[in-house]
Design an enzyme around this catalytic site. Structure first.
Site, PDB file in Angstrom:
ATOM      1  N   SER A 185      -5.643 -40.855  92.756  1.00  0.00           N
ATOM      2  CA  SER A 185      -4.473 -40.087  92.339  1.00  0.00           C
ATOM      3  C   SER A 185      -3.313 -40.959  91.890  1.00  0.00           C
ATOM      4  O   SER A 185      -2.567 -40.595  90.992  1.00  0.00           O
ATOM      5  CB  SER A 185      -4.022 -39.161  93.478  1.00  0.00           C
ATOM      6  OG  SER A 185      -5.014 -38.216  93.772  1.00  0.00           O
ATOM      7  N   HIS A 237       1.273 -41.092  94.802  1.00  0.00           N
ATOM      8  CA  HIS A 237       1.618 -40.437  93.543  1.00  0.00           C
ATOM      9  C   HIS A 237       2.865 -41.079  92.936  1.00  0.00           C
ATOM     10  O   HIS A 237       2.897 -41.422  91.752  1.00  0.00           O
ATOM     11  CB  HIS A 237       1.906 -38.952  93.774  1.00  0.00           C
ATOM     12  CG  HIS A 237       0.744 -38.192  94.323  1.00  0.00           C
ATOM     13  ND1 HIS A 237       0.854 -36.893  94.770  1.00  0.00           N
ATOM     14  CD2 HIS A 237      -0.553 -38.533  94.498  1.00  0.00           C
ATOM     15  CE1 HIS A 237      -0.319 -36.468  95.191  1.00  0.00           C
ATOM     16  NE2 HIS A 237      -1.183 -37.446  95.042  1.00  0.00           N
TER      17      HIS A 237
END
Length: 330
Positions: A185, A237
């Site tokens: 991610s 992230h």
């Protein structure tokens, strides 16, 4: 899987399409004829590599062998043999156990800092907690990465993907000490960040500028908002996004149209600079910020500093307390 800190899912679409004329026929982006159209092969290879690593992790996990007693429940899909999944109570995402992920290189503060296993900052990018986690990340990678690779080539997109994944791992490990983290991610958010900076640095070639910017910002905000849920590693992230955002200014500026058409100019004609002055400025500032940011973060990490001591409110970036859950474990 109570100790596992799963990364959220980056998603989005490229905002540009290619055409064969002097300018792209889409209402979003103008593309010059002098620019090459690349064939995407690296992103598909990344997808294959991630799937292969997941299969290997399931083979090594061998649920039937270590779960004969069935204390945590029965293995799921036992017809797969040693590739069967852990009981849903252990892993609801249909994948291996936490101990297997740790063995194969999941990100964990103690092992990275105390046991000096810095290689986990890279290996965790290729591990996934389960089939659901893998499919979500790989679909996102296909939608985001292939279009970017077609436009900018495998070298630049490969650098952005890998460095963004590394940047996400560093920031995650700097703040999160009580959980493990796996997944691509951070790298996916790096591609989203690069898309945003590419839009900004190549602003003049976009026709529907506001629409392109708004669409991309909505996608980014939605994905970052998912990261405030518990057991989702939003620091990966954010770290990946910031790294990719800076790399986009460094690696993805487009040359001026006049420079691309220089071969058609008459002899002795003045050739324009390849890039605009503001692109050079953004390139320099981004390079300095990227090097300084990664250097400071790595020094703090391997000195054993806790990121929360320097930013108390940062815990709300990855988990917002609610009546339905608590954030005590972060």
């Amino acid at each position: 899987m109570a100790r596992e800190d799963l990364e959220g899912r980056g998603s989005g679409e490229g905002v540009k399409n290619r055409g064969n004329n002097n300018y792209d026929s889409s209402p979003t982006c103008l593309v010059h004829e002098g620019e090459a159209q690349w064939t995407s092969w690296l992103v598909p290879m990344f997808v294959v590599a991630n799937i292969a690593v997941f299969i290997v992790s399931m083979y090594i996990n061998d649920c039937p062998k270590h779960n004969n007693s069935g204390v945590q429940g029965k293995c799921v899909a036992r017809f797969l043999g040693r590739l069967s999944f852990e009981p849903l109570r252990e892993n609801p995402l249909f994948g291996p156990s936490s101990s297997t992920l740790e063995k194969l290189g999941a990100l964990e503060w103690t092992k990275v800092v105390i046991k000096h296993q810095g290689w986990r900052l890279i290996t965790c990018i290729w591990l996934h907690a389960g089939v659901i986690h893998l499919l979500a990340n790989m679909l996102s990678l296909v939608f985001i990465g292939i279009r970017l690779e077609q436009q900018f080539g495998f070298v630049r997109i490969g650098i952005i993907y890998l460095l963004s994944g590394f940047g996400g791992s560093v920031l995650s490990c700097l703040f999160i000490r009580n959980s493990i983290s796996v997944g691509a991610s951070g790298a996916l958010f790096g591609l989203l960040g690069a898309m945003l900076s590419e839009l900004l640095t190549n602003w003049n070639i976009y026709t529907n500028k506001a629409a392109a910017l708004l669409t991309l910002l909505v996608i980014i905000v939605i994905n970052l908002a998912i990261g405030i849920l518990p057991h989702v590693d939003n620091f990966a992230h954010i770290g990946g996004f910031l790294t990719g955002f800076l790399l986009g200014f460094i690696l993805l500026p487009r040359p001026e149209f006049g420079w691309l058409q220089r071969q058609n100019l008459p002899a002795g004609a003045r050739i324009k600079s390849k890039y605009k002055p503001y692109q050079y400025a953004l390139w320099l500032v981004s390079l300095v910020l990227l090097i300084a940011g990664l250097t400071v973060a790595l020094v703090m990490l391997f000195r054993g500093e806790n990121g929360y001591k320097h930013c108390h409110w940062c815990r709300y970036l990855t988990c917002v307390p609610s009546s339905r859950w608590n954030c005590e474990d972060i």
